[in-house]
Design an enzyme around this catalytic site. Structure first.
Site, PDB file in Angstrom:
ATOM      1  N   ASP A 293       0.868  -1.166   0.000  1.00 25.52           N
ATOM      2  CA  ASP A 293       0.000   0.000   0.000  1.00 25.52           C
ATOM      3  C   ASP A 293       0.914   1.226   0.000  1.00 25.52           C
ATOM      4  O   ASP A 293       2.133   1.132   0.170  1.00 25.52           O
ATOM      5  CB  ASP A 293      -0.988   0.000   1.173  1.00 25.52           C
ATOM      6  CG  ASP A 293      -2.204   0.874   0.853  1.00 25.52           C
ATOM      7  OD1 ASP A 293      -2.132   1.679  -0.104  1.00 25.52           O
ATOM      8  OD2 ASP A 293      -3.232   0.771   1.542  1.00 25.52           O
TER       9      ASP A 293
HETATM   10  C1  NOJ Z   1      -3.952   3.967  -0.013  1.00 25.21           C
HETATM   11  C2  NOJ Z   1      -5.143   3.078   0.087  1.00 25.21           C
HETATM   12  O1  NOJ Z   1      -5.131   2.379   1.308  1.00 25.21           O
HETATM   13  C3  NOJ Z   1      -5.257   2.080  -1.046  1.00 25.21           C
HETATM   14  O2  NOJ Z   1      -6.468   1.396  -0.937  1.00 25.21           O
HETATM   15  C4  NOJ Z   1      -5.136   2.781  -2.369  1.00 25.21           C
HETATM   16  O3  NOJ Z   1      -5.280   1.869  -3.411  1.00 25.21           O
HETATM   17  C5  NOJ Z   1      -3.792   3.482  -2.421  1.00 25.21           C
HETATM   18  N1  NOJ Z   1      -3.708   4.463  -1.369  1.00 25.21           N
HETATM   19  C6  NOJ Z   1      -3.555   4.178  -3.762  1.00 25.21           C
HETATM   20  O4  NOJ Z   1      -4.363   5.283  -3.881  1.00 25.21           O
END
Ligand code: NOJ
Length: 759
Positions: A293
């Site tokens: 993430d």
């Molecule tokens: C953080 C989020 O937790 C995740 O779900 C997302 O895909 C990413 N950022 C990218 O935006």
């Protein structure tokens, strides 16, 4: 794709079976050979470059992006130090970066372009939690297909969806992105969404994109519903509740998995070797790749898990995190670690092979520009067919929670209808959160939807404002708690109306990432607003907008009609109007339990019994609250219709079954009302005595059935070891002999019961 499952039964008193999967999808030997050849030409730096993902230039979905400005990023692409970008969108922009990768790097390896396509791209479907309320797997699949098509037409090859985190905590903002609290429903929906995004997994169509199962794992169990927090989770819950949707997505052929920000019992999920290598890539045979993430590799330093960037890189890659999203860790540190012999190159090779495999599967090596066609972009995005598809699922997502005295449906003429509340006229909030590619203020508001119906008698008054300023994806929502002006005009109008429709709830940006809340009642001045209007005219239809369960006890007791309308996307107003006017008979059922108050959270239907669950009410020594009932306000699976249904004749084909004999269950459903309607027939089981205590009930089957007035139908369900077994304390899937109860009905309080014994 068919998954080969070998069930091994032991002859012991408990029956144990281990599920052995063949490869998730058979690897294509031709593709693997091409990968071998390409990898033989790659330098270590170029390999690590494939494992690096940068954010694009305008949409920001996390804190401070790394990699510098656009020029810097272009230079790094040229050097072969970038394998993927996120948040670059539109054919023109994607072509710019793809051309650099393909035409200006030594090996010409194309980028894979990722984006958060969560509930649509430009044309927005309901938020995922709302869609889950439809229990309509075909409609949910179709919605993901529309989202994939629009994103693909805009140059995107890969979505960071579906989120499949099971959650029982209404305080957590990201409930809006998931399918609710139940692993059985969650697994079915996860598979449907993967099918919608990826189609048959061949990617022959340029309108399908790779999907991501996220967030692996236990993100929905973060402590106190507080974002980016720890998850302390027992193996019973992990195996039986959290992992099933991920397993279903892997079996469906999902091409990527994203790990989660939280720790799992003390270890950051990003570095959880057991979950990533042993379970996901090992036991389940997942052969796509794992993306971190946003900056989750780097965040292991402030977590106090990794001492520095070198340690973070080592732990993440060894655990099985293949791509570094915006962490800026792999490119500067990993190459050296391998050169110095501190990290075995096999981890890098494995990661790169997985990433290249998905790029090959997407056809990016055959034609890196196959997703880049301006004509297609214009034709597909916002097409009439897409608008129709999202309207269809929006109607199906609405849940009727209460309807006394048949106040609903509204009459199309001869009734003076007053619409109240800022949300009724909002064209922005109904789009919900996570919709970065869509344009603000593009939803059909409830007001517009109602006016479009042939009725001259709808009038609108805003009343006290919901927020002080219009919130955005990147700001906190500030609710109005001071300015009650507007109430007098609203009261005056209410006194003259036959029916008052009040659209209240949360703003669309009150849920989503980083939107945890401790108060889940109607925010701001809305409850006072509701009470004041009720005193003038109690003929109220409350239309709720929210991305999580809300605690609305007062409203549930006093307001005669309540319609759960979530945030329904682009077609919100049209969907709400068709339900309020009765042209669509509501059929949704709650995918999450609604609590009476926040103190009950977590509250969920598949809880355990305890030794003193139903104690003597004359004694205080039993499992209860002193100040509130412990039952929920609305249970999981709950939802009404404009018609009524009766259940009867629950039958099992036998009383006693041998260990691997299927249990055949049937029940008769009858539409006992005056209009056609749909019902989600739900089957629950309870394993009465087990070596590990079992939930009081667990959903193990459902069917969406449409019946005309007076019509009845016999429905059939089959229970096999898959439904009757569970993961025990040793993490083995077992089926234990004993007595099981089967309960069938229209929600998780279903009380038509039968029992059988498994020998
Ligand atoms: C953080 C989020 O937790 C995740 O779900 C997302 O895909 C990413 N950022 C990218 O935006």
């Amino acid at each position: 794709m068919k998954i080969r499952q070998i069930l091994l039964f032991s002859a012991m008193s408990t029956m144990t079976f281990t599920t052995v999967n063949a490869q998730q999808s058979p690897l294509n030997p031709e593709t693997e050979k091409k990968i071998d050849l390409l990898m033989s030409k790659m330098t270590l730096e170029e390999k690590v470059g494939q494992m690096n993902q940068y954010n694009g230039f305008w949409d920001v979905t996390g804190p401070a992006p790394v990699g510098g400005d656009a020029q810097n990023k272009y230079n790094n692409i040229k050097k072969g130090l970038v394998g993927s970008m996120l948040n670059v969108r539109g054919v023109k922009e994607v072509r710019t970066v793809q051309k650099i990768a393909v035409e200006q790097t030594r090996l010409g390896i194309p980028l894979i372009i990722g984006f958060d396509v969560i509930h649509g791209y430009k044309t927005l479907a309901p938020i995922p939690l709302a869609e889950a309320a439809s229990w309509d797997l075909k409609a949910i699949e179709k919605s993901a297909e529309v989202a994939a098509a629009e994103a693909a037409a805009s140059g995107i090859n890969w979505t960071f969806a579906p989120m499949m985190d099971i959650s029982r905590d209404a305080r957590w903002g990201r409930n809006m992105e998931g399918a609710g609290e139940d692993p059985y429903l969650g697994a079915k929906i996860a598979a449907a969404r993967v099918r919608g995004f990826q189609g048959d997994n061949t990617f022959r169509s340029p309108l399908r994109i790779a999907a991501t199962a996220k967030h692996y794992a236990a993100y929905g169990f973060i402590e106190s519903g507080l974002e980016y927090n720890i998850a302390q989770i027992d193996t019973n819950t992990l195996y039986n509740q959290v992992l099933p949707p991920f397993k279903a997505a892997v079996d469906q052929g999902i091409r990527s998995v994203m790990n989660s920000f939280n720790t799992v019992n003390g270890v950051p999920a990003t570095a959880d070797r057991y979950l990533l290598r042993d379970v996901l890539k090992g036991k389940w045979g997942f052969n796509g790749f794992v993306v971190s993430d946003w900056a989750s590799i780097r965040e292991m330093i402030p977590w106090g898990f990794s001492k520095d960037e070198n340690e973070a890189a080592k732990s993440a890659v060894e655990a099985g995190t293949d791509m570094d999203m915006e962490g800026g860790i792999y490119v500067p540190y990993l190459t050296d670690l391998v050169k110095k012999g501190k990290v075995d190159q096999k981890y890098v090779d494995d990661a790169v092979r997985r990433i290249l495999r998905v790029k090959y599967e997407l056809g990016l090596f055959d034609d890196p520009y196959r997703f880049l066609d301006e004509k297609r972009e214009k034709e597909v995005i916002g097409s009439k067919a897409n608008l129709e598809a999202v309207l269809d699922v929006a109607k199906k997502s609405i849940v009727l929670l209460k309807n006394e005295k048949n106040i609903l449906p509204l009459k199309k003429s001869g009734q003076k209808i007053l619409l109240l509340g800022s949300l009724a006229a909002s064209k922005n909030s109904p789009l919900g959160s996570w919709r970065i590619a869509s344009d603000n203020n593009t939803a059909i508001s409830v007001l517009e939807g109602m006016k479009a119906y042939k009725t001259s008698s709808v009038s609108y008054v805003e009343g006290p404002k919901l927020t002080l300023e219009e919130p955005t994806f990147l700001t906190e929502v500030k609710y109005n708690s001071t300015d009650f002006s507007g109430i007098e005009e609203a009261k005056k109008a209410a006194a003259n109306a036959d029916v008052v429709v009040m659209v209240l709830g949360e703003h669309g940006f009150s849920s989503g990432e980083a939107r945890s809340r401790t108060d889940i009642t109607l925010p701001g001045l809305q409850e006072t607003f509701l009470k004041e209007i009720y005193n003038i005219n109690p003929n109220i239809v409350l239309v709720l907008n929210n991305g999580r369960p809300l605690a609305i006890s007062w409203a549930a007791e006093h307001i005669p009609a309540i319609v759960e309308a979530w945030q329904l996307g682009t077609q919100t107003g049209n969907a709400v109007a068709s339900v309020l006017y009765g042209d669509y008979n509501p059929s949704g059922k709650l995918p999450m339990t609604f609590p009476r108050n926040v103190g009950q959270v977590p509250v969920y239907y598949n809880h355990y019994s305890t030794g003193r669950f139903n104690g003597d009410p004359n004694s205080v020594f039993w499992s209860h609250y002193s100040d509130a009932e412990k039952t929920p306000l609305f249970p999981f699976g709950y939802g009404l219709s404009y018609t009524t249904f009766s259940y009867s004749d629950l039958q099992l084909d036998k009383k006693n079954y041998q260990k691997n004999e299927p249990v055949q269950v049937s029940v008769t459903l009858k539409n006992t009302g005056n209009v056609s309607g749909k019902e989600v027939v739900q089957l629950y089981i309870h394993d009465e005595f087990a070596s590990v205590v079992r939930p009081v009930r667990e959903l193990k089957g459902f069917e969406l059935v449409e019946l005309k007035p007076g019509e009845s139908r016999v429905l059939h369900f089959t229970l096999t070891g898959k439904e009757l077994g569970f993961y025990n304390a040793q993490n083995e899937f077992i089926i234990e002999p004993g007595t099981f109860k089967v309960m069938i009905g229209g929600n998780s309080d279903a009380n038509l019961t039968a029992s059988f014994t498994l020998e």
